[in-house]
Design an enzyme around this catalytic site. Sequence first.
Site, PDB file in Angstrom:
ATOM      1  N   ARG A  22      86.384 -52.398  44.144  1.00 48.54           N
ATOM      2  CA  ARG A  22      86.002 -53.847  44.463  1.00 48.54           C
ATOM      3  C   ARG A  22      87.664 -54.383  44.591  1.00 48.54           C
ATOM      4  NH1 ARG A  22      83.616 -58.758  42.577  1.00 48.54           N
ATOM      5  NH2 ARG A  22      81.273 -57.868  42.838  1.00 48.54           N
ATOM      6  N   ASP A  75      78.520 -65.593  50.940  1.00 50.94           N
ATOM      7  CA  ASP A  75      77.220 -66.224  50.623  1.00 50.94           C
ATOM      8  C   ASP A  75      76.726 -66.713  51.851  1.00 50.94           C
ATOM      9  OD1 ASP A  75      77.630 -65.746  48.075  1.00 50.94           O
ATOM     10  OD2 ASP A  75      78.439 -67.332  47.488  1.00 50.94           O
ATOM     11  N   SER A 135      82.129 -60.146  49.098  1.00 50.58           N
ATOM     12  CA  SER A 135      81.068 -60.487  49.656  1.00 50.58           C
ATOM     13  C   SER A 135      81.181 -62.042  50.248  1.00 50.58           C
ATOM     14  CB  SER A 135      79.852 -60.462  48.905  1.00 50.58           C
ATOM     15  OG  SER A 135      79.868 -61.399  47.986  1.00 50.58           O
ATOM     16  N   ASP A 163      83.277 -73.841  38.770  1.00 47.22           N
ATOM     17  CA  ASP A 163      82.920 -72.613  39.544  1.00 47.22           C
ATOM     18  C   ASP A 163      83.034 -71.686  38.271  1.00 47.22           C
ATOM     19  OD1 ASP A 163      82.745 -70.411  41.302  1.00 47.22           O
ATOM     20  OD2 ASP A 163      84.603 -70.118  41.101  1.00 47.22           O
ATOM     21  N   ARG A 182      82.854 -61.320  38.551  1.00 44.23           N
ATOM     22  CA  ARG A 182      81.793 -60.219  38.179  1.00 44.23           C
ATOM     23  C   ARG A 182      82.091 -59.571  36.794  1.00 44.23           C
ATOM     24  NH1 ARG A 182      77.863 -60.086  37.040  1.00 44.23           N
ATOM     25  NH2 ARG A 182      76.966 -58.045  37.273  1.00 44.23           N
ATOM     26  N   ASP A 242      82.821 -67.605  38.717  1.00 44.26           N
ATOM     27  CA  ASP A 242      83.633 -66.095  39.177  1.00 44.26           C
ATOM     28  C   ASP A 242      85.094 -66.554  39.758  1.00 44.26           C
ATOM     29  OD1 ASP A 242      81.878 -63.537  39.357  1.00 44.26           O
ATOM     30  OD2 ASP A 242      80.738 -65.383  39.343  1.00 44.26           O
TER      31      ASP A 242
HETATM   32  O1  M1P Z   1      78.479 -61.891  41.498  1.00 46.87           O
HETATM   33  C1  M1P Z   1      78.716 -63.353  41.442  1.00 46.87           C
HETATM   34  C2  M1P Z   1      79.592 -63.640  42.871  1.00 46.87           C
HETATM   35  O2  M1P Z   1      78.973 -62.664  43.749  1.00 46.87           O
HETATM   36  C3  M1P Z   1      79.837 -63.039  44.974  1.00 46.87           C
HETATM   37  O3  M1P Z   1      81.168 -62.697  44.614  1.00 46.87           O
HETATM   38  P1  M1P Z   1      81.870 -61.127  44.873  1.00 46.87           P
HETATM   39  O4  M1P Z   1      81.806 -60.894  46.258  1.00 46.87           O
HETATM   40  O5  M1P Z   1      82.975 -61.209  43.986  1.00 46.87           O
HETATM   41  O6  M1P Z   1      80.861 -60.311  44.172  1.00 46.87           O
HETATM   42  C4  M1P Z   1      79.497 -64.345  45.671  1.00 46.87           C
HETATM   43  O7  M1P Z   1      78.181 -64.597  45.659  1.00 46.87           O
HETATM   44  C5  M1P Z   1      79.940 -65.441  44.426  1.00 46.87           C
HETATM   45  O8  M1P Z   1      79.759 -66.481  44.961  1.00 46.87           O
HETATM   46  C6  M1P Z   1      79.296 -65.057  43.143  1.00 46.87           C
HETATM   47  O9  M1P Z   1      79.760 -65.991  42.010  1.00 46.87           O
END
Ligand code: M1P
Length: 231
Positions: free
Chosen positions: A129, A167, A165, A6, A15, A8
């Site tokens: 964040r 998915d 967030s 994976d 991010r 992040d």
């Molecule tokens: O920015 C990439 C990541 O975006 C989301 O994560 P976050 O909530 O930290 O912004 C998710 O889509 C994650 O799967 C993805 O890697």
Amino acid sequence: MNYIFDIDGTLTPSRLPIDPEFSVFFKQWIKHKDVYLVTGSDKEKTIEQIGINIWENVNKVYQSCGNQIWQKGQLIRESSFSLNDNVKHELQNFLNNSKWLEKFGNHFEQRVGLVNFSTIGRNCTQKKREEYYIWDTQNKEREKICQYIMKHFPDIEAAIGGQISIDIYEKGKNKAQVLDEIAGEISFFGDKMDEGGNDYPIAKRLQFENRPHTLFKVKNPIETWDILKKI
Ligand code: M1P
């Protein structure tokens, strides 16, 4: 051995760019190994975070949880997905009624084969964040949204990816689909392997299929780096 990572929370902070020293180490480490990357993120963010060199030099990169596949810079395959009006309406209600009151925009992000939804909004600052992530860990907003969506819309799946967030994609089009293409023993590194996380489907399927595998459930990229130093 096939190594799947994976991104992040596993190779980079969520991010944010990969640590420069870890990047130098990882570029060497991947040489002569079968390495695959799988992320909920899109190509642009991934390259911004890990750099073009790593992105092009692994065997394959599975963006959008495997709904878009890249090999050495070439697009191999992609699928499409968009939210229907009913789902959008429910998510908009979650957004309007969220107990997290600060909203920053970019709440629905259309990716290839996946929609990313965030009540705080993807335009928030790094500080906000991190604050949201701590708040969500206590209040479980994202977990509740995922469960509600999957209960009321059985054709779609929702999972917690990073910090702010969720998915959302067609049922079954989760990260576990990458295992259809990778034969043999697997070592998988991820930070969201608990039920409800977007790494969970890979962990679950590996255990269910009983194929030789090792799961490295890491807390952060430093832990990943420490493990790789010993491999
Ligand atoms: O920015 C990439 C990541 O975006 C989301 O994560 P976050 O909530 O930290 O912004 C998710 O889509 C994650 O799967 C993805 O890697």
